[in-house]
Design a protein around this motif. Structure first.
Motif, PDB file in Angstrom:
ATOM      1  N   PRO A 139       7.155  -2.145  -0.330  1.00 14.75           N
ATOM      2  CA  PRO A 139       7.044  -3.146   0.654  1.00 14.75           C
ATOM      3  C   PRO A 139       7.081  -2.515   2.195  1.00 14.75           C
ATOM      4  CG  PRO A 139       8.572  -3.650  -1.051  1.00 14.75           C
ATOM      5  CD  PRO A 139       8.062  -2.387  -1.235  1.00 14.75           C
ATOM      6  N   ALA A 140       6.481  -3.142   3.075  1.00 13.98           N
ATOM      7  CA  ALA A 140       6.444  -2.744   4.321  1.00 13.98           C
ATOM      8  C   ALA A 140       7.653  -3.441   4.967  1.00 13.98           C
ATOM      9  CB  ALA A 140       5.084  -3.275   4.927  1.00 13.98           C
ATOM     10  N   PHE A 141       8.759  -2.842   4.821  1.00 13.83           N
ATOM     11  CA  PHE A 141      10.069  -3.221   5.220  1.00 13.83           C
ATOM     12  C   PHE A 141      10.127  -2.955   6.557  1.00 13.83           C
ATOM     13  CE2 PHE A 141      11.764  -2.805   0.744  1.00 13.83           C
ATOM     14  CZ  PHE A 141      11.921  -4.149   0.662  1.00 13.83           C
ATOM     15  N   ASP A 142       9.401  -1.870   7.040  1.00 13.13           N
ATOM     16  CA  ASP A 142       9.470  -1.552   8.566  1.00 13.13           C
ATOM     17  C   ASP A 142       8.824  -2.614   9.416  1.00 13.13           C
ATOM     18  OD1 ASP A 142       7.196  -0.562   7.159  1.00 13.13           O
ATOM     19  OD2 ASP A 142       6.790   1.072   8.599  1.00 13.13           O
ATOM     20  N   LYS A 143       7.894  -3.371   8.749  1.00 15.48           N
ATOM     21  CA  LYS A 143       7.093  -4.202   9.636  1.00 15.48           C
ATOM     22  C   LYS A 143       7.405  -5.546   9.654  1.00 15.48           C
ATOM     23  CE  LYS A 143       2.740  -1.405   9.493  1.00 15.48           C
ATOM     24  NZ  LYS A 143       3.391  -0.263   9.110  1.00 15.48           N
ATOM     25  N   MET A 144       8.391  -6.183   8.844  1.00 14.50           N
ATOM     26  CA  MET A 144       8.829  -7.413   8.402  1.00 14.50           C
ATOM     27  C   MET A 144       9.655  -7.818   9.846  1.00 14.50           C
ATOM     28  SD  MET A 144      12.068  -7.190   5.709  1.00 14.50           S
ATOM     29  CE  MET A 144      13.602  -6.700   6.133  1.00 14.50           C
ATOM     30  N   GLU A 169      11.224  11.967   0.440  1.00  8.14           N
ATOM     31  CA  GLU A 169      11.167  12.270   1.723  1.00  8.14           C
ATOM     32  C   GLU A 169      11.284  11.087   2.803  1.00  8.14           C
ATOM     33  OE1 GLU A 169       8.049  14.662   4.794  1.00  8.14           O
ATOM     34  OE2 GLU A 169       7.749  14.646   2.777  1.00  8.14           O
ATOM     35  N   GLU A 170      12.176  11.409   3.769  1.00 13.35           N
ATOM     36  CA  GLU A 170      12.280  10.382   4.788  1.00 13.35           C
ATOM     37  C   GLU A 170      11.111   9.942   5.326  1.00 13.35           C
ATOM     38  OE1 GLU A 170      15.620   9.476   8.484  1.00 13.35           O
ATOM     39  OE2 GLU A 170      16.161  10.850   6.607  1.00 13.35           O
ATOM     40  N   GLY A 171      10.840   8.550   5.533  1.00 14.43           N
ATOM     41  CA  GLY A 171       9.454   8.242   6.266  1.00 14.43           C
ATOM     42  C   GLY A 171       8.306   8.028   5.121  1.00 14.43           C
ATOM     43  N   LYS A 172       8.464   8.677   3.918  1.00 12.12           N
ATOM     44  CA  LYS A 172       7.374   8.326   3.225  1.00 12.12           C
ATOM     45  C   LYS A 172       7.272   6.853   2.512  1.00 12.12           C
ATOM     46  CE  LYS A 172       5.265  10.689  -0.783  1.00 12.12           C
ATOM     47  NZ  LYS A 172       5.477  11.764  -1.846  1.00 12.12           N
ATOM     48  N   VAL A 173       8.542   6.368   2.560  1.00 15.14           N
ATOM     49  CA  VAL A 173       8.618   4.796   2.048  1.00 15.14           C
ATOM     50  C   VAL A 173       9.384   4.018   3.175  1.00 15.14           C
ATOM     51  CG1 VAL A 173       9.829   3.462   0.170  1.00 15.14           C
ATOM     52  CG2 VAL A 173       8.616   5.691  -0.406  1.00 15.14           C
ATOM     53  N   THR A 199       0.831  -1.243  -0.016  1.00 16.90           N
ATOM     54  CA  THR A 199      -0.022   0.227  -0.026  1.00 16.90           C
ATOM     55  C   THR A 199       0.874   1.089   0.064  1.00 16.90           C
ATOM     56  OG1 THR A 199      -0.058  -0.011   2.462  1.00 16.90           O
ATOM     57  CG2 THR A 199      -1.772  -1.126   1.159  1.00 16.90           C
ATOM     58  N   GLY A 200       0.053   2.600   0.128  1.00 18.69           N
ATOM     59  CA  GLY A 200       0.974   3.679  -0.018  1.00 18.69           C
ATOM     60  C   GLY A 200       1.099   4.180  -1.433  1.00 18.69           C
ATOM     61  N   PRO A 201       2.033   5.143  -1.352  1.00 16.85           N
ATOM     62  CA  PRO A 201       2.221   6.068  -2.666  1.00 16.85           C
ATOM     63  C   PRO A 201       3.073   5.011  -3.700  1.00 16.85           C
ATOM     64  CG  PRO A 201       3.612   7.029  -1.170  1.00 16.85           C
ATOM     65  CD  PRO A 201       2.684   5.845  -0.213  1.00 16.85           C
TER      66      PRO A 201
END
Length: 724
Positions: A58-63, A424-428, A51-53
């Motif tokens: 990939p939801a790398f921050d949640k794996m 922008e940092e945090g956007k992806v 999801t997202g822009p």
């Protein structure tokens, strides 16, 4: 190097010769409703749609490692359900009801493998390696269930046979051909008994490949050379600071750590005045996987060679190389060997000259030594200074990583009309704080093409080397998909606030891997299968991009001093260009030795093979100079023995370099040189955008108007050019 990623459907598994780097288990479960499927996906983030822009990322921050096993198992189950539906379709087989569903299948599992690849290559841990070890044979079983699905193969064969009578559109015809050949090459036409043995071999190999890779990583992490302040002679201040940070990161404050990776080892061997320490660092690096302990890979290699030969024998081939090269540009091992043997004599002859020059310097300095492998880089640097008045450490002052990245963006804009803009940092989401992301757009239209991820620094748990991979490839057949591509390096992370300075060789590698990324972003294919390629061709695009590092526009605008900002002096540029063929004996010989060994291992009878002895005996028969070793010694030759991506295909870098040198001449001879718009347009049209939608030989002929010739390669390396 293109990272070998696990495929999610047979369309890619077959074409990559079932690259079994890792794997997982399949258990039959009751057929589930769509509601249950959605619940399972919701419960495991690795299966969920991105999801997202930017079309989703990939939801790398949640794996997490804990999610990997259940996600793989669920993903395989869903994929096999799709395969069964295709295979059991009662309608007459067509492109639309057989090939298209195959191209669409495996979306959930594909997403899981993206996370799996990151945890394997960039963020490995002991916990993940345990999961990897368990899942390897299970993924192999999954692959076999697709590759040996008789009903599915008969449908694919029917579509293929019909296409020979009534041709499809060109790209569809190519997809059908590649899909059919992939099945046939991987045992789809074997009888049931042979199919079972084929699958069993793949399952066993998958576990060995994983063990091989983990042994290398363990030796890279386990052997670190710590220095004290009185052992830093010859090292530059930025390098000393980087080694200090590496030691601090490992809890050794006040010391300096040379880690067991190429990016850390190479500069130490080049500049350190401490010969005993050079020998120690050299032996640590080149003995990875060969220490006679529980991480030793020699037995793994012997098993791999035997199993590979047995597997292709089931298909009627005398050796693995004959089977593997049938759909490569080389077509057979004889053609590959012919090319390597044409270059080898000139390479080792040049080594002899280089060693004589180095020994003369050592003698003049009254060093009282005979050149050994751990001396080669050190004395080669002294010869470089003497012959060309060229100091590699001086050159590094103008090779800042950030500026090199900007230079690559400039080249991408000039040749491909791409624009790179920081996200922008945090956007992806990213998987580590070191990873940065850029949006890629068409400069003229502004059209969004994709995202480029850069993971530049070495860390514990990250495999050594440099590579490129894709998290999502361009396709249009099922709605346009934009590209998520990445480059991964192992530069030594600097002390806070300091610039990352790299060698000319490392800068060249940086450009090389970016060439792979540009190949991803340039894709104009409709179908996923056509984003693949053959190893002796796909390295060509990346090797060609290396040439732009030494163009005037890059040198004049991006190679600036890291402290003063002054551009590289013309005199230094001239020295670099004059020294362009310097040390080509070393570079070519260490590479070719690995490529020749790869081929000879797979042409030999592996019945009672002693891997170490075979390596030594073969190199002796080749007159391998004693002053250097293979670029990748056999026990840590991950290209060839941690999977099948480059097995009997490591020669492909040389094959691709023939194309590279020849194509570079096309630019050099053009009115606009390396930035000639007409040649660049042909480059993109015929050599980048089609990916594997066109036969590589045909594509190159369309670009150049003829086949490539070896003369340009020999000239580029400063070797004698063979008479026509």
């Amino acid at each position: 190097m293109i990272n070998s990623q696990l495929s999610t459907t047979f369309k890619t598994v077959a074409l990559s010769a079932i690259v079994l780097m890792t794997s997982c288990n399949q258990k039959k479960e009751p057929v589930e409703t769509e509601t249950t499927k959605e619940t399972e996906e919701t419960a495991n983030v690795l299966l969920k749609e991105w999801t997202g822009p930017y079309g989703g990322t990939p939801a790398f921050d949640k794996m997490t490692v804990a999610d990997i096993k259940p996600a793989l198992e669920k993903g395989m189950e869903l994929n096999l359900k799709e395969i069964d539906e295709i295979a059991n379709n009662t309608e007459a087989p067509t492109f639309e009801n057989t090939i298209i569903p195959l191209e669409k299948s495996g979306a959930e599992l594909s997403r899981v493998f993206t996370y799996y690849g990151i945890l394997s290559g960039n963020m490995s841990s002991p916990e993940f390696r345990e999961v990897q070890k368990e899942m390897a044979p299970k993924l192999s079983e999954f692959n076999s269930k697709i590759s040996q699905n008789e009903k599915l193969f008969q449908r694919v064969k029917a579509v293929y046979d019909n296409s020979l009578k009534t041709p499809l559109e060109a790209d569809q015809q190519r997809v059908v051909q590649l899909t059919y050949e992939g099945f046939a090459m991987n045992g789809a036409e074997l009888d049931e008994e042979k199919k079972k043995r084929y699958a069993a071999i793949n399952k066993e190999l998958s576990g060995i490949y994983t063990n091989f890779s983990n042994n290398i990583l363990a030796d890279e992490e386990g052997y670190v050379t710590y220095l004290t302040k009185d052992q830093l002679s010859g090292l530059s201040e930025p390098l000393i600071n980087a080694y200090a940070k590496a030691a601090t990161d490992r809890g050794q404050e006040g010391k300096y750590a040379v880690t067991n990776t190429r990016s850390s080892m190479d500069p130490f061997l080049t500049y350190s005045d401490e010969r005993d320490l050079r020998e120690k660092v050299w032996k640590n690096y080149y003995s990875r996987g060969d220490n006679g302990d529980d991480k030793d890979n020699n037995e793994n290699i012997a098993k791999i060679l035997k199993l590979r030969k047995e597997r292709v024998a089931l298909l009627g081939y005398d050796n693995y190389a004959d089977w593997r090269l049938q759909n490569r540009m080389a077509k057979n091992p004889e053609n590959a060997m012919k090319l390597m043997n044409a270059v080898w004599p000139a390479a080792i002859a040049r080594v002899k000259e280089e060693v004589a020059d180095m020994q003369a310097v050592a003698n003049a300095n009254k060093d009282n030594i005979t050149i050994e492998p751990w001396d080669y880089r050190y004395y080669a640097e002294k010869v470089r200074k003497k012959k060309y008045d060229l100091d590699s450490d001086e050159v590094k002052q103008y090779l800042q990583l950030d500026k090199l990245r900007e230079a690559m963006f400039f080249v991408a804009g000039e040749l491909f009309n791409f624009k790179f803009t920081p996200v922008e940092e945090g956007k992806v989401p990213v998987f580590h704080e070191d990873v940065k992301v850029w949006e890629v757009n068409d400069k003229t239209s502004g059209e969004h093409i994709g995202l480029w991820y850069l993971d530049p620094f070495a860390r514990t748990g990250k495999r050594s080397g440099a590579w490129a991979n894709t998290y999502r490839s361009h396709t249009t057949f099922d709605g346009k998909k934009t590209v998520l591509g990445s480059n991964n390096s192992n530069f030594v992370k600097p002390a806070p606030g300091e610039a990352v300075l790299v060698s000319w060789d490392d800068a060249t590698t940086f450009f090389h891997e970016f060439g792979h990324a540009l190949h991803f972003f340039s894709s104009e294919v409709r179908y996923p299968t056509l984003n693949g390629g053959v190893r002796d061709y796909t390295e060509f695009q990346s090797q060609l991009l290396e040439r732009w590092l030494s163009t005037d526009k890059v040198i004049d605008n991006y190679l600036v001093h890291y402290k003063t900002g002054e551009p590289m002096p013309k005199a230094l540029v001239e020295k670099i260009k004059k020294a362009a063929t310097f040390n080509q004996g070393f570079a070519t010989t260490e590479y070719l030795a690995s490529a020749l060994m790869d081929m000879k291992f797979h042409l030999a009878d592996p019945s009672n093979i002693d891997v170490d002895a075979f390596e030594k005996e073969t190199l002796t028969s080749l007159n391998m100079p004693k002053e250097l070793v293979m670029r990748h010694r056999t026990p840590h030759f991950g290209h060839v023995f941690s999977g099948e991506g480059y097995a009997t295909a490591y020669y492909g870098y040389m094959w691709a370099d023939v194309l590279t040198s020849d194509a570079a001449e096309a630019f050099a001879e053009a009115p606009g040189g390396f930035y000639d718009k007409e040649v660049a347009a042909k480059l993109v049209k015929y050599l980048f955008a089609p990916r594997n939608a066109m036969d590589p030989a045909e594509a190159y002929q369309k670009f150049r108007g003829r086949d490539a010739k070896i003369e340009a390669l020999m000239k580029d390396r400063g070797f004698p050019v063979p008479k026509s």
